[in-house]
Design a protein around this motif. Structure first.
Motif, PDB file in Angstrom:
ATOM      1  N   ARG A  85     -33.323   2.451 -84.774  1.00  0.00           N
ATOM      2  CA  ARG A  85     -32.359   2.956 -83.797  1.00  0.00           C
ATOM      3  C   ARG A  85     -30.919   2.700 -84.250  1.00  0.00           C
ATOM      4  O   ARG A  85     -30.034   3.537 -84.046  1.00  0.00           O
ATOM      5  N   ALA A 134     -45.852   3.019 -83.179  1.00  0.00           N
ATOM      6  CA  ALA A 134     -45.593   3.940 -82.071  1.00  0.00           C
ATOM      7  C   ALA A 134     -44.153   3.876 -81.575  1.00  0.00           C
ATOM      8  O   ALA A 134     -43.546   4.912 -81.271  1.00  0.00           O
ATOM      9  N   GLU A 135     -43.579   2.675 -81.470  1.00  0.00           N
ATOM     10  CA  GLU A 135     -42.217   2.559 -80.964  1.00  0.00           C
ATOM     11  C   GLU A 135     -41.220   3.209 -81.926  1.00  0.00           C
ATOM     12  O   GLU A 135     -40.252   3.840 -81.495  1.00  0.00           O
ATOM     13  N   THR A 138     -41.385   6.997 -81.527  1.00  0.00           N
ATOM     14  CA  THR A 138     -40.611   7.446 -80.368  1.00  0.00           C
ATOM     15  C   THR A 138     -39.113   7.450 -80.683  1.00  0.00           C
ATOM     16  O   THR A 138     -38.401   8.406 -80.344  1.00  0.00           O
ATOM     17  N   ALA A 141     -38.345  10.415 -82.986  1.00  0.00           N
ATOM     18  CA  ALA A 141     -38.439  11.684 -82.264  1.00  0.00           C
ATOM     19  C   ALA A 141     -37.218  11.878 -81.370  1.00  0.00           C
ATOM     20  O   ALA A 141     -36.636  12.968 -81.311  1.00  0.00           O
ATOM     21  N   GLU A 142     -36.804  10.811 -80.703  1.00  0.00           N
ATOM     22  CA  GLU A 142     -35.614  10.887 -79.848  1.00  0.00           C
ATOM     23  C   GLU A 142     -34.348  11.079 -80.685  1.00  0.00           C
ATOM     24  O   GLU A 142     -33.352  11.625 -80.192  1.00  0.00           O
ATOM     25  N   VAL A 147     -41.070  16.687 -85.382  1.00  0.00           N
ATOM     26  CA  VAL A 147     -42.338  16.003 -85.117  1.00  0.00           C
ATOM     27  C   VAL A 147     -43.547  16.697 -85.731  1.00  0.00           C
ATOM     28  O   VAL A 147     -44.622  16.089 -85.831  1.00  0.00           O
ATOM     29  N   GLU A 168     -52.060   4.775 -80.459  1.00  0.00           N
ATOM     30  CA  GLU A 168     -50.742   4.622 -79.846  1.00  0.00           C
ATOM     31  C   GLU A 168     -49.702   5.511 -80.529  1.00  0.00           C
ATOM     32  O   GLU A 168     -48.855   6.118 -79.861  1.00  0.00           O
ATOM     33  N   ARG A 171     -50.436   9.009 -79.437  1.00  0.00           N
ATOM     34  CA  ARG A 171     -49.946   9.226 -78.073  1.00  0.00           C
ATOM     35  C   ARG A 171     -48.432   9.466 -78.069  1.00  0.00           C
ATOM     36  O   ARG A 171     -47.933  10.343 -77.346  1.00  0.00           O
ATOM     37  N   ALA A 172     -47.709   8.707 -78.867  1.00  0.00           N
ATOM     38  CA  ALA A 172     -46.252   8.869 -78.940  1.00  0.00           C
ATOM     39  C   ALA A 172     -45.877  10.237 -79.505  1.00  0.00           C
ATOM     40  O   ALA A 172     -44.928  10.875 -79.026  1.00  0.00           O
ATOM     41  N   ALA A 175     -46.620  12.966 -76.922  1.00  0.00           N
ATOM     42  CA  ALA A 175     -45.579  12.932 -75.884  1.00  0.00           C
ATOM     43  C   ALA A 175     -44.286  13.573 -76.381  1.00  0.00           C
ATOM     44  O   ALA A 175     -43.517  14.132 -75.586  1.00  0.00           O
ATOM     45  N   ALA A 176     -44.050  13.511 -77.692  1.00  0.00           N
ATOM     46  CA  ALA A 176     -42.836  14.084 -78.277  1.00  0.00           C
ATOM     47  C   ALA A 176     -42.980  15.575 -78.583  1.00  0.00           C
ATOM     48  O   ALA A 176     -42.036  16.204 -79.062  1.00  0.00           O
TER      49      ALA A 176
END
Length: 230
Positions: A85, A134-135, A138, A141-142, A147, A168, A171-172, A175-176
């Motif tokens: 990040r 997974a984190e 996310t 992707a953000e 993706v 996991e 799943r991420a 969701a993206a």
């Protein structure tokens, strides 16, 4: 021995980056080539404060190390969401403040983006997905990562997550907005890979996302249900 991890061949700046020694980093001034190695080390080991200090000192976050990896790729591959990040935020800040010459130089380097690929066509998202982070998935992707982009072998991040990353990460990605029906270079879908792996949790995630369970592979014509029953 890993050239970056070998302490006997590391400079004081590189050791400070690896162990997060903020005062040592702030007290030293080195060339950009040394900064490249140092920021790679800090990213790989998730040393957030050291990474931020290097960025503030002018280290180019998009530069590649001797192995062709960017800082973002290393942070993503090794599962460091906070470092991921921070690097994405650094790029965003550079784009938002073109009046800053240092930010302009960083922003102009396309290797700063979330979609920069390595020699195998893997973007940071491929690396994070394949390791099941997974984190990080996310965060990328953000941050604008594509993706469903394929690598050189035709595998998307979701293929890698299904084949080796785990539920996991899958799943991420779902969701993206990842394409659950994408085909890899062999015509296999994420569901085929999860079935070959025998990963029931991942299969459940994909089925909940509406994947076609009757679809056959392009090579061999095998459906996921047949793979699971084998």
């Amino acid at each position: 021995m890993d050239a970056e991890a070998g302490a006997q061949r590391s400079t004081p700046l590189q050791l400070a980056a690896r162990h997060g020694q903020l005062r040592a980093l702030q007290a030293q001034h080195h060339s950009q080539s040394v900064h490249v190695v140092s920021i790679s080390i800090a990213s790989r080991h998730g040393q957030l404060r050291a990474l931020q200090a290097l960025l503030e000192a002018g280290a180019a976050s998009g530069a590649r190390n001797a192995r062709g990896s960017t800082a973002l790729a290393l942070a993503a591959q090794h599962g460091h969401a906070a470092a991921t990040r921070a690097l994405l935020l650094h790029v965003t800040a550079g784009a938002a403040n073109p009046a800053n010459p240092a930010n302009m130089a960083n922003t102009a380097n396309t290797a700063n983006t979330a979609n920069t690929v390595d020699g195998a066509g893997n973007a940071p998202l491929h690396l994070a997905a394949g390791q099941g982070h997974a984190e990080v998935v996310t965060a990328l992707a953000e941050g604008g990562a594509a993706v469903s982009a394929p690598n050189a072998r035709g595998s998307t991040p979701l293929h890698l997550a299904c084949g080796q990353g785990g539920a996991e990460a899958v799943r991420a990605l779902v969701a993206a907005g990842a394409d659950v029906e994408a085909s890899d270079g062999q015509g296999g879908t994420p569901l085929h890979l999860a079935s070959w792996r025998g990963d029931g949790q991942t299969v459940e995630v994909l089925c909940a996302a509406g994947v076609d369970v009757d679809r056959s592979t392009a090579v061999g014509g095998v459906a996921a249900l047949h793979i699971a029953a084998a």
